[in-house]
Design a protein around this motif. Structure first.
Motif, mmCIF file in Angstrom:
data_model
loop_
_atom_site.group_PDB
_atom_site.id
_atom_site.type_symbol
_atom_site.label_atom_id
_atom_site.label_comp_id
_atom_site.label_asym_id
_atom_site.label_seq_id
_atom_site.Cartn_x
_atom_site.Cartn_y
_atom_site.Cartn_z
ATOM 1 N N ILE A 27 -56.382 51.597 81.645
ATOM 2 C CA ILE A 27 -56.011 52.123 82.971
ATOM 3 C C ILE A 27 -57.265 52.306 83.821
ATOM 4 N N GLN A 28 -58.314 52.860 83.220
ATOM 5 C CA GLN A 28 -59.579 53.033 83.930
ATOM 6 C C GLN A 28 -60.148 51.691 84.407
ATOM 7 N N ALA B 127 -57.033 58.683 84.743
ATOM 8 C CA ALA B 127 -56.328 57.796 83.814
ATOM 9 C C ALA B 127 -55.434 58.601 82.882
ATOM 10 N N THR B 128 -55.951 59.719 82.377
ATOM 11 C CA THR B 128 -55.174 60.577 81.474
ATOM 12 C C THR B 128 -53.960 61.159 82.188
ATOM 13 N N LYS B 129 -54.164 61.592 83.416
ATOM 14 C CA LYS B 129 -53.074 62.173 84.206
ATOM 15 C C LYS B 129 -51.943 61.163 84.404
ATOM 16 N N MET C 258 -48.616 52.745 89.579
ATOM 17 C CA MET C 258 -48.586 54.021 90.304
ATOM 18 C C MET C 258 -49.904 54.280 91.008
ATOM 19 N N ILE C 259 -50.993 54.066 90.299
ATOM 20 C CA ILE C 259 -52.318 54.343 90.876
ATOM 21 C C ILE C 259 -52.641 53.383 92.012
ATOM 22 N N LEU C 260 -52.375 52.116 91.829
ATOM 23 C CA LEU C 260 -52.787 51.099 92.807
ATOM 24 C C LEU C 260 -51.846 50.965 93.997
ATOM 25 N N GLY D 109 -49.488 53.784 94.874
ATOM 26 C CA GLY D 109 -49.055 55.086 95.364
ATOM 27 C C GLY D 109 -47.590 55.375 95.108
ATOM 28 N N LEU D 110 -46.916 54.523 94.369
ATOM 29 C CA LEU D 110 -45.497 54.730 94.045
ATOM 30 C C LEU D 110 -45.360 55.809 92.972
ATOM 31 N N ASN D 111 -44.200 56.474 92.967
ATOM 32 C CA ASN D 111 -43.951 57.425 91.889
ATOM 33 C C ASN D 111 -43.465 56.681 90.645
ATOM 34 N N TYR D 112 -43.216 57.415 89.579
ATOM 35 C CA TYR D 112 -42.855 56.776 88.303
ATOM 36 C C TYR D 112 -41.611 55.904 88.439
ATOM 37 N N ALA D 113 -40.549 56.438 89.000
ATOM 38 C CA ALA D 113 -39.289 55.691 89.105
ATOM 39 C C ALA D 113 -39.457 54.443 89.948
ATOM 40 N N GLU D 114 -40.187 54.581 91.065
ATOM 41 C CA GLU D 114 -40.400 53.432 91.952
ATOM 42 C C GLU D 114 -41.260 52.359 91.269
#
Length: 297
Positions: A241-242, A252-254, A269-271, A273-278
């Protein structure tokens, strides 16, 4: 006849094998194994054809089934079981079947490879379908158990492939796509767990790995569908992830936790900005390919 097969002939370079010092024996083994990679290079087109069939099966929801006896059967099982932790697959997606059943993984089961009917019966137990790809493996290329399995798979409509270590192998006649890696005489006559086994392992690794890459099981050269089943793999997941997102360890842990320990989803999600479901929906829409999911956002 068995004695006519290349894998059964005596190796003229090792006629004094029992008189050699250990280092010389090891050197001969290494030199013989070194030839295997070059032999495989000559068969890449055949390996590609089988691999594309496997990718097609996977995309249809089908499976890859390896089937063989003895060392050949064990090589199939070894490759199959490693797909689960490496690519996060269901154990049913890639399976290895061996003549004689589970007992034969550890012990020789006399006569198990000689039955055409048993090869058919063992595949029938798996509810084989026309979406599956079956690869029959036999160093000799003539194992009745494998022939019976390939005949049955063909009748069902499954795609069939074969892997042998002799030229004009009998099993090649029963497979739609055949691979023959002619490894020649072993340093210890007839012991096909040696050079032939090396060739089988290499080819099966190539097929399964390339097929998994072909269905989105990697990001760049990272195995992003790895199952984090121990501490080492959890740390590997966070490191991936890092590396992909260029974030710090804490981030990355979060996101690793927020994504329910799913590297691909965490990256999206990180790249994006979407939430988990999206992010999960985006990944599903992209058929598991992370790059597509990010680029389509």
């Amino acid at each position: 006849m068995l004695h006519d097969l290349q894998t059964e002939k005596r190796n003229l370079l090792t006629m004094d094998l029992d008189q050699l010092p250990t280092l010389s024996v090891l050197r001969l083994m290494q030199e013989e194994d070194e030839k295997v990679s070059l032999l495989i290079r000559e068969k890449l087109n055949e390996i590609e054809r089988v691999t594309e069939c496997v990718i097609h099966s996977f995309k249809q929801g089908g499976r890859l089934i390896y089937i063989g006896a003895g060392t050949s059967g064990r090589m199939g099982i070894l490759d199959a079981v490693e797909c689960v932790p490496t690519f996060g697959t269901d154990p049913s997606m890639v399976q290895g079947v061996i003549a004689g059943g589970e007992e034969a993984i550890r012990f020789a089961v006399e006569g198990a490879e000689d039955s055409l009917e048993q090869g058919e019966e063992d595949l029938a137990k798996l509810n084989l379908s026309d979406k599956d790809t079956v690869i029959g493996i036999a160093a000799s290329g003539r194992t009745p158990y494998v022939i019976g399995a390939l005949q049955y798979a063909s009748r069902i409509g499954a795609t069939t492939g074969s892997l042998a270590c002799n030229e004009d192998a009998e099993i090649s006649k029963y497979a739609k796509h055949s691979i023959e890696i002619v490894t020649g005489p072993e340093i210890l006559t007839g012991s096909t767990r040696l050079k032939a086994g090396t060739a089988q392992k290499m080819v099966l690794n190539m097929i399964s790995t390339a097929a998994m890459i072909g269905i989105g099981k990697s990001f760049s050269n990272l195995m992003v569908d790895v199952q984090p089943t121990n501490e080492k793999l959890v740390e590997r997941a966070k490191t991936m992830i890092q590396e992909i997102t260029d974030c710090d360890y804490e981030t990355a842990t979060k996101y690793y936790e927020m994504s329910h320990q799913h590297v691909k989803v965490a990256v999206i999600m990180i790249l994006t900005g979407l939430n988990y479901a999206e992010a999960k929906i985006k990944l599903d829409q992209s058929e598991g390919f992370v790059q597509r999911a990010i680029q389509s956002n």
